[in-house]
Motif scaffolding. Structure first.
Motif, PDB file in Angstrom:
ATOM      1  N   UNK A  37       0.841  -1.190   0.000  1.00 17.35           N
ATOM      2  CA  UNK A  37       0.000   0.000   0.000  1.00 17.35           C
ATOM      3  C   UNK A  37       0.881   1.246   0.000  1.00 17.35           C
ATOM      4  N   UNK A  38       0.244   2.383  -0.146  1.00 19.68           N
ATOM      5  CA  UNK A  38       0.980   3.639  -0.270  1.00 19.68           C
ATOM      6  C   UNK A  38       1.651   4.049   1.046  1.00 19.68           C
ATOM      7  N   UNK A  39       2.807   4.686   0.952  1.00 16.85           N
ATOM      8  CA  UNK A  39       3.489   5.141   2.158  1.00 16.85           C
ATOM      9  C   UNK A  39       2.753   6.305   2.815  1.00 16.85           C
ATOM     10  N   UNK A  40       2.763   6.312   4.157  1.00 18.34           N
ATOM     11  CA  UNK A  40       2.105   7.398   4.888  1.00 18.34           C
ATOM     12  C   UNK A  40       3.120   8.151   5.738  1.00 18.34           C
ATOM     13  N   UNK A  41       2.627   9.071   6.537  1.00 19.57           N
ATOM     14  CA  UNK A  41       3.502   9.916   7.358  1.00 19.57           C
ATOM     15  C   UNK A  41       4.448   9.101   8.243  1.00 19.57           C
ATOM     16  N   UNK A  42       3.957   7.994   8.751  1.00 16.85           N
ATOM     17  CA  UNK A  42       4.787   7.159   9.604  1.00 16.85           C
ATOM     18  C   UNK A  42       5.989   6.601   8.861  1.00 16.85           C
ATOM     19  N   UNK A  43       5.775   6.173   7.626  1.00 19.46           N
ATOM     20  CA  UNK A  43       6.900   5.691   6.820  1.00 19.46           C
ATOM     21  C   UNK A  43       7.897   6.825   6.596  1.00 19.46           C
ATOM     22  N   UNK A  44       7.364   8.018   6.413  1.00 14.45           N
ATOM     23  CA  UNK A  44       8.234   9.168   6.184  1.00 14.45           C
ATOM     24  C   UNK A  44       9.121   9.403   7.399  1.00 14.45           C
ATOM     25  N   UNK A  45       8.550   9.286   8.574  1.00 12.40           N
ATOM     26  CA  UNK A  45       9.361   9.535   9.759  1.00 12.40           C
ATOM     27  C   UNK A  45      10.465   8.498   9.893  1.00 12.40           C
ATOM     28  N   UNK A  46      10.116   7.264   9.678  1.00 13.48           N
ATOM     29  CA  UNK A  46      11.109   6.195   9.766  1.00 13.48           C
ATOM     30  C   UNK A  46      12.226   6.444   8.763  1.00 13.48           C
ATOM     31  N   UNK A  47      11.842   6.710   7.532  1.00  9.40           N
ATOM     32  CA  UNK A  47      12.836   6.890   6.477  1.00  9.40           C
ATOM     33  C   UNK A  47      13.713   8.111   6.755  1.00  9.40           C
ATOM     34  N   UNK A  48      13.102   9.185   7.220  1.00  6.34           N
ATOM     35  CA  UNK A  48      13.852  10.413   7.466  1.00  6.34           C
ATOM     36  C   UNK A  48      14.789  10.246   8.658  1.00  6.34           C
ATOM     37  N   UNK A  49      14.338   9.566   9.682  1.00  6.69           N
ATOM     38  CA  UNK A  49      15.186   9.342  10.852  1.00  6.69           C
ATOM     39  C   UNK A  49      16.499   8.665  10.441  1.00  6.69           C
ATOM     40  N   UNK A  50      16.386   7.592   9.669  1.00  5.66           N
ATOM     41  CA  UNK A  50      17.601   6.860   9.312  1.00  5.66           C
ATOM     42  C   UNK A  50      18.350   7.535   8.170  1.00  5.66           C
ATOM     43  N   UNK A  51      17.644   8.352   7.417  1.00  2.00           N
ATOM     44  CA  UNK A  51      18.306   9.182   6.413  1.00  2.00           C
ATOM     45  C   UNK A  51      19.236  10.179   7.104  1.00  2.00           C
ATOM     46  N   UNK A  52      18.760  10.743   8.210  1.00  2.00           N
ATOM     47  CA  UNK A  52      19.582  11.692   8.957  1.00  2.00           C
ATOM     48  C   UNK A  52      20.812  11.002   9.536  1.00  2.00           C
ATOM     49  N   UNK A  53      20.597   9.817  10.059  1.00  2.00           N
ATOM     50  CA  UNK A  53      21.728   9.061  10.597  1.00  2.00           C
ATOM     51  C   UNK A  53      22.740   8.763   9.487  1.00  2.00           C
ATOM     52  N   UNK A  54      22.246   8.309   8.374  1.00  2.00           N
ATOM     53  CA  UNK A  54      23.063   8.002   7.201  1.00  2.00           C
ATOM     54  C   UNK A  54      23.845   9.244   6.767  1.00  2.00           C
ATOM     55  N   UNK A  55      23.147  10.354   6.647  1.00  5.42           N
ATOM     56  CA  UNK A  55      23.782  11.589   6.204  1.00  5.42           C
ATOM     57  C   UNK A  55      24.812  12.102   7.208  1.00  5.42           C
ATOM     58  N   UNK A  56      24.422  12.109   8.474  1.00  3.98           N
ATOM     59  CA  UNK A  56      25.315  12.697   9.477  1.00  3.98           C
ATOM     60  C   UNK A  56      26.579  11.858   9.648  1.00  3.98           C
ATOM     61  N   UNK A  57      26.397  10.568   9.758  1.00  3.16           N
ATOM     62  CA  UNK A  57      27.565   9.710   9.951  1.00  3.16           C
ATOM     63  C   UNK A  57      28.477   9.730   8.721  1.00  3.16           C
ATOM     64  N   UNK A  58      27.876   9.834   7.551  1.00  4.37           N
ATOM     65  CA  UNK A  58      28.696   9.977   6.354  1.00  4.37           C
ATOM     66  C   UNK A  58      29.484  11.277   6.424  1.00  4.37           C
ATOM     67  N   UNK A  59      28.770  12.327   6.832  1.00  3.61           N
ATOM     68  CA  UNK A  59      29.408  13.650   6.889  1.00  3.61           C
ATOM     69  C   UNK A  59      30.599  13.686   7.839  1.00  3.61           C
ATOM     70  N   UNK A  60      30.461  13.064   8.999  1.00  2.00           N
ATOM     71  CA  UNK A  60      31.566  13.137   9.963  1.00  2.00           C
ATOM     72  C   UNK A  60      32.668  12.112   9.671  1.00  2.00           C
ATOM     73  N   UNK A  61      32.520  11.394   8.576  1.00  3.36           N
ATOM     74  CA  UNK A  61      33.666  10.608   8.136  1.00  3.36           C
ATOM     75  C   UNK A  61      33.535   9.102   8.169  1.00  3.36           C
ATOM     76  N   UNK A  62      32.379   8.591   8.559  1.00  2.68           N
ATOM     77  CA  UNK A  62      32.230   7.140   8.528  1.00  2.68           C
ATOM     78  C   UNK A  62      31.958   6.661   7.106  1.00  2.68           C
ATOM     79  N   UNK A  63      32.402   5.467   6.833  1.00  2.00           N
ATOM     80  CA  UNK A  63      32.093   4.833   5.553  1.00  2.00           C
ATOM     81  C   UNK A  63      30.840   3.993   5.779  1.00  2.00           C
ATOM     82  N   UNK A  64      29.722   4.520   5.341  1.00  7.85           N
ATOM     83  CA  UNK A  64      28.447   3.870   5.642  1.00  7.85           C
ATOM     84  C   UNK A  64      28.043   2.852   4.582  1.00  7.85           C
ATOM     85  N   UNK A  65      27.514   1.739   5.052  1.00  8.59           N
ATOM     86  CA  UNK A  65      26.777   0.847   4.156  1.00  8.59           C
ATOM     87  C   UNK A  65      25.383   0.722   4.756  1.00  8.59           C
TER      88      UNK A  65
END
Length: 488
Positions: A37-65
């Motif tokens: 089914x279609x994504x809702x606000x809850x999916x957005x929060x989950x995705x954005x939360x880990x997107x921020x983690x992904x972005x921030x850790x990449x920014x401070x120098x970690x090699x993320x997978x």
RNA sequence: GGUCGCGUGGCCGAGUGGCUAGGCAGAGGUCUGCAAAACCUUGUACGGCGGUUCGAAUCCGCCCGUGACCUCCA
């Protein structure tokens, strides 16, 4: 060596210093959607939360997978009893489609809306149905190790046996006795030895379309299994962070821990991260409660609860203005506040681009920078980081007004800071008002004519033009000698 | 019923033993022919009752309210 960060570990219920298993490499696994089914606000929060983690850790120098799966098989309507139809299959039957058509359609939709929210695609996005072999191997390991048993062609995980030497329930803080006494009575569910046992492999009923051969039966894997199998395959026997929504903590993540430990003898995940729910009128937004708002509805304003449409960036900013571990209550008022706040932030960014540097500085940019990084490093405290950016906006305006001064070095540093935090870390993008060149030219022409009218002090005509343009959604800003406008 | 959490100014939301975020709204102001927009200024709030403390919204106890999980849900 990346800077030190704190991360809240659901397993220990504490903030811990983040120490990667194999620094600077960091393995992150987040549970993705079941694509029925279609994504809702809850999916957005989950995705954005880990997107921020992904972005921030990449920014401070970690090699993320970053691995985020697509669940396209095995997610039943009722996991505990093992009853109910597979969600994908059900949708396929209702829509008269191939299951894989359903999967592809909703995967595309998921990508479409997450792209609009400027959520980065993960490094690997594996599908459960593409890893049947790996899941079967995991089942064999569990059978070998005695933590699984066959029953009528299906394989179940033996929770009671596992719990003898392990702690089933450690993540969600549950005790097996409490669970047993609280489990609803499942009369007739005799396939399982124990009501807590969960399916690793389900024998497919004759009408079940999605099925794969195995030595036990033609069937399909249990829902919890895919994450264990794919996490292991792409991130190894031990990896750093596993995330998901809080509602997945039990039983999904609890079962993952048990499966992995049971199969490999050790736990895979070092840090468990769970984002909290979005509520609507104080109640969790969920499909089952019929109170969810899809992202499509949100962006279009097409839902009875919505007073207007909210742009993807407004939604993203709204989510970032709360800490990921707090519940966040949806309301039009709150979204509208975010919309205006975001506008203010970008206004400040624009002002920053045009202010001039002087010889001296009354601003301590290093301090602002340190505060922003500290906030992000303290368990991804985006609302605090944003508050410092707002403080900086006020300072930028003061410089613009000549009340404060900034030297060239500090100005460059401040510009870089805004660039990094707004765009790279928080992942915000400026949404251009949609207007093509022709209409822009037309509006400019009309407003130039209005300037002449104003020069002749024919204010009633000037006001009339302004009123009419306002009605069309064009906001006029009169200046000393000229004008500016934007789409409201 | 069991487990865990939360209750912050009109709204949303951080934080947390003394230095009392931030956004929105409201009020006042600058600018303007008037508006709008923008900008500036402005608010000592932390459910109730006790306790600990020099000092608590922050710790402890009780109570009230509320939510999540215990079925699927991000």
């Amino acid at each position: 060596m990346p800077r030190q960060t704190l991360i809240y570990n659901t397993l220990t219920k504490k903030k811990e210093v983040f120490e990667p298993v194999n620094s600077p490499h960091v393995g992150l696994y987040a549970c993705g959607p079941t694509v029925y089914s279609d994504p809702h606000l809850g999916h957005a929060r989950q995705a954005i939360t880990f997107d921020i983690l992904f972005r921030y850790y990449t920014h401070i120098g970690y090699k993320m997978r970053y691995v985020r799966n697509i669940t396209d098989v095995g997610h039943l309507e009722d996991e505990v009893s093992g009853e109910g139809e597979d969600r994908i299959t059900k949708k396929a039957r209702l829509e008269q489609l191939e299951p894989m058509e359903v999967v592809q359609y909703y995967t595309n939709r998921y990508h479409l809306f997450l792209d609009r929210l400027n959520v980065k695609r993960p490094s690997i996005e594996p599908r459960a149905s593409g890893h049947i072999i790996e899941q079967q191997q995991l089942i064999r390991k569990l059978l070998e190790n005695g933590f699984a048993y066959e029953s009528n062609g299906s394989i179940y995980f033996d929770v009671e046996k596992y719990d003898k030497d392990n702690d089933y329930g450690k993540l969600s803080g549950r005790k097996i006795e409490d669970l047993l006494s609280n489990t609803r009575d499942l009369d007739g569910q005799s396939e399982k030895k124990n009501s807590l046992d969960f399916a690793l492999w389900k024998k497919a009923s004759p009408e079940h379309i999605m099925r794969w051969p195995s030595e036990w039966s033609d069937g399909f894997p249990g829902w919890h299994l895919e994450c264990s199998a794919m996490g292991n395959k792409y991130l190894g026997e031990q990896f750093d962070i596993h995330g998901g929504g809080m509602d997945l903590m039990f039983p999904h993540h609890e079962c993952e821990i048990a499966q992995t430990k049971g199969a490999f003898g050790k736990e895979a995940v070092k840090y468990w991260m769970h984002n909290n729910m979005i509520t609507i009128n104080g109640q969790k937004m969920a499909r089952s409660l019929q109170n969810f708002i899809t992202l499509e509805e949100l962006f279009a304003g097409s839902h009875e609860k919505l007073e207007q449409a909210y742009s993807p960036m407004t939604v993203r900013f709204f989510i970032l203005q709360a800490h990921y571990r707090s519940t966040l209550d949806f309301s039009n008022e709150a979204l509208q506040a975010s919309e205006k706040g975001l506008k203010r932030l970008f206004q400040g960014y624009k002002t920053l681009q045009k202010i001039a540097a002087g010889k001296e500085s009354t601003i301590d940019v290093n301090k602002i920078e340190e505060q922003c990084y500290e906030a992000m490093s303290d368990d991804l405290n985006t609302p605090i980081a944003i508050s410092y950016l707002f403080d900086a906006v006020r300072i930028i305006n003061s410089i613009n007004d000549g009340k404060e001064k900034i030297d060239a070095d500090s100005l460059e540093k401040l510009k870089a800071l805004f660039q990094i935090f707004i765009f790279e870390i928080l992942g915000l993008v400026e949404e251009e008002s949609s207007s093509d060149d022709l209409s822009s030219d037309l509006i400019n022409m009309i407003l130039n004519l209005r300037m002449d009218i104003k020069a002749n002090k024919d204010y009633s005509t000037a006001d009339k033009i302004r009123d009419e343009l306002t009605k069309l959604g064009i906001v006029i800003k009169d200046k000393k000698d000229g004008f500016d406008w934007e789409l409201g």
